[in-house]
Design a protein around this motif. Structure first.
Motif, PDB file in Angstrom:
ATOM      1  N   PHE A   1       0.851  -1.183   0.000  1.00  9.21           N
ATOM      2  CA  PHE A   1       0.000   0.000   0.000  1.00  9.21           C
ATOM      3  C   PHE A   1       0.888   1.235   0.000  1.00  9.21           C
ATOM      4  O   PHE A   1       1.699   1.435   0.895  1.00  9.21           O
ATOM      5  CB  PHE A   1      -0.906  -0.030   1.231  1.00  9.21           C
ATOM      6  N   LEU A   2       0.733   2.060  -1.023  1.00  3.90           N
ATOM      7  CA  LEU A   2       1.540   3.274  -1.146  1.00  3.90           C
ATOM      8  C   LEU A   2       0.935   4.462  -0.423  1.00  3.90           C
ATOM      9  O   LEU A   2       1.632   5.345   0.041  1.00  3.90           O
ATOM     10  CB  LEU A   2       1.724   3.638  -2.617  1.00  3.90           C
ATOM     11  N   GLY A   3      -0.388   4.500  -0.370  1.00  3.11           N
ATOM     12  CA  GLY A   3      -1.089   5.624   0.225  1.00  3.11           C
ATOM     13  C   GLY A   3      -2.378   5.856  -0.525  1.00  3.11           C
ATOM     14  O   GLY A   3      -2.883   4.957  -1.194  1.00  3.11           O
ATOM     15  N   TRP A   4      -2.884   7.072  -0.439  1.00  2.00           N
ATOM     16  CA  TRP A   4      -4.147   7.399  -1.114  1.00  2.00           C
ATOM     17  C   TRP A   4      -4.101   8.835  -1.621  1.00  2.00           C
ATOM     18  O   TRP A   4      -3.319   9.649  -1.140  1.00  2.00           O
ATOM     19  CB  TRP A   4      -5.346   7.186  -0.195  1.00  2.00           C
ATOM     20  N   ALA A   5      -4.980   9.114  -2.564  1.00  4.10           N
ATOM     21  CA  ALA A   5      -5.133  10.474  -3.087  1.00  4.10           C
ATOM     22  C   ALA A   5      -6.544  10.595  -3.635  1.00  4.10           C
ATOM     23  O   ALA A   5      -7.116   9.626  -4.127  1.00  4.10           O
ATOM     24  CB  ALA A   5      -4.109  10.753  -4.178  1.00  4.10           C
ATOM     25  N   GLY A   6      -7.104  11.786  -3.527  1.00  8.01           N
ATOM     26  CA  GLY A   6      -8.447  12.005  -4.048  1.00  8.01           C
ATOM     27  C   GLY A   6      -8.972  13.370  -3.668  1.00  8.01           C
ATOM     28  O   GLY A   6      -8.205  14.276  -3.340  1.00  8.01           O
ATOM     29  N   PHE A   7     -10.283  13.491  -3.707  1.00 10.46           N
ATOM     30  CA  PHE A   7     -10.949  14.759  -3.464  1.00 10.46           C
ATOM     31  C   PHE A   7     -11.879  14.641  -2.266  1.00 10.46           C
ATOM     32  O   PHE A   7     -12.439  13.583  -2.011  1.00 10.46           O
ATOM     33  CB  PHE A   7     -11.780  15.170  -4.689  1.00 10.46           C
ATOM     34  N   SER A   8     -12.045  15.751  -1.581  1.00 10.17           N
ATOM     35  CA  SER A   8     -12.999  15.785  -0.477  1.00 10.17           C
ATOM     36  C   SER A   8     -13.542  17.199  -0.346  1.00 10.17           C
ATOM     37  O   SER A   8     -12.867  18.166  -0.712  1.00 10.17           O
ATOM     38  CB  SER A   8     -12.341  15.351   0.836  1.00 10.17           C
ATOM     39  N   PRO A   9     -14.766  17.308   0.167  1.00 10.16           N
ATOM     40  CA  PRO A   9     -15.287  18.655   0.417  1.00 10.16           C
ATOM     41  C   PRO A   9     -14.529  19.277   1.592  1.00 10.16           C
ATOM     42  O   PRO A   9     -14.233  18.598   2.573  1.00 10.16           O
ATOM     43  CB  PRO A   9     -16.751  18.435   0.760  1.00 10.16           C
ATOM     44  N   LEU A  10     -14.209  20.531   1.459  1.00 13.08           N
ATOM     45  CA  LEU A  10     -13.530  21.261   2.526  1.00 13.08           C
ATOM     46  C   LEU A  10     -14.594  22.064   3.265  1.00 13.08           C
ATOM     47  O   LEU A  10     -15.089  23.073   2.746  1.00 13.08           O
ATOM     48  CB  LEU A  10     -12.449  22.164   1.943  1.00 13.08           C
ATOM     49  N   GLU A  11     -14.965  21.593   4.421  1.00 13.41           N
ATOM     50  CA  GLU A  11     -16.088  22.165   5.163  1.00 13.41           C
ATOM     51  C   GLU A  11     -15.918  23.654   5.438  1.00 13.41           C
ATOM     52  O   GLU A  11     -16.872  24.430   5.320  1.00 13.41           O
ATOM     53  CB  GLU A  11     -16.261  21.411   6.484  1.00 13.41           C
ATOM     54  N   GLU A  12     -14.714  24.061   5.764  1.00 13.97           N
ATOM     55  CA  GLU A  12     -14.476  25.454   6.145  1.00 13.97           C
ATOM     56  C   GLU A  12     -14.735  26.449   5.017  1.00 13.97           C
ATOM     57  O   GLU A  12     -15.010  27.620   5.278  1.00 13.97           O
ATOM     58  CB  GLU A  12     -13.036  25.628   6.658  1.00 13.97           C
TER      59      GLU A  12
END
Length: 104
Positions: A1-12
Motif C-alpha cells: 500500500f503506497l497511500g491514497w489520493a483524491g478529493f474531499s469537500p472542505l467544510e471550512e
C-alpha cells in the motif's frame, strides 16, 4: 500500500480539495509520486466536473507540501484554520477559467 489520493469537500470553505497521503517509503522509492498522481487527478477533475477551481490546504509548517502544490501550479489564496490547524490555502483555476482571465 503506497497511500491514497483524491478529493474531499472542505467544510471550512465549501469547496473541493485535492488531498493525498503517501507513506514515507513510497515517497522515498518514487520521489515524483505525489506530483504524477496529483497531475492525473487534477486533469480528471477539470475534464469531468463543472467546478471553476480546486483548493489544497497546507499546514503552515509543511514546506514539502507547499513546494509540491506550487509545482502543480497552485497559488496562495489565504491563511486560515482548517481542521483546527493553521493552514495556507492554495487554489488552482480550471484551464478554461485561466484562459478566459488571460484573454480578458
Amino acid at each position: 500500500f503506497l497511500g491514497w489520493a483524491g478529493f474531499s469537500p472542505l467544510e471550512e470553505t465549501s469547496e473541493i480539495a485535492l488531498r493525498w497521503c503517501f507513506s514515507k517509503d513510497a515517497r522515498a522509492r518514487h520521489s515524483d509520486l505525489t506530483l504524477k498522481v496529483s497531475r492525473e487527478l487534477i486533469d480528471w477533475f477539470f475534464e469531468n466536473t463543472y467546478f471553476s477551481h480546486i483548493v489544497v490546504p497546507v499546514r503552515t509548517d509543511d514546506r514539502s507540501a507547499r513546494s509540491t502544490v506550487q509545482d502543480l501550479g497552485f497559488v496562495y489564496r489565504e491563511s486560515r484554520r482548517i481542521e483546527d490547524m493553521p493552514c495556507d490555502l492554495f487554489q488552482l483555476l480550471s484551464p478554461s477559467l485561466r484562459s478566459y482571465l488571460v484573454s480578458a
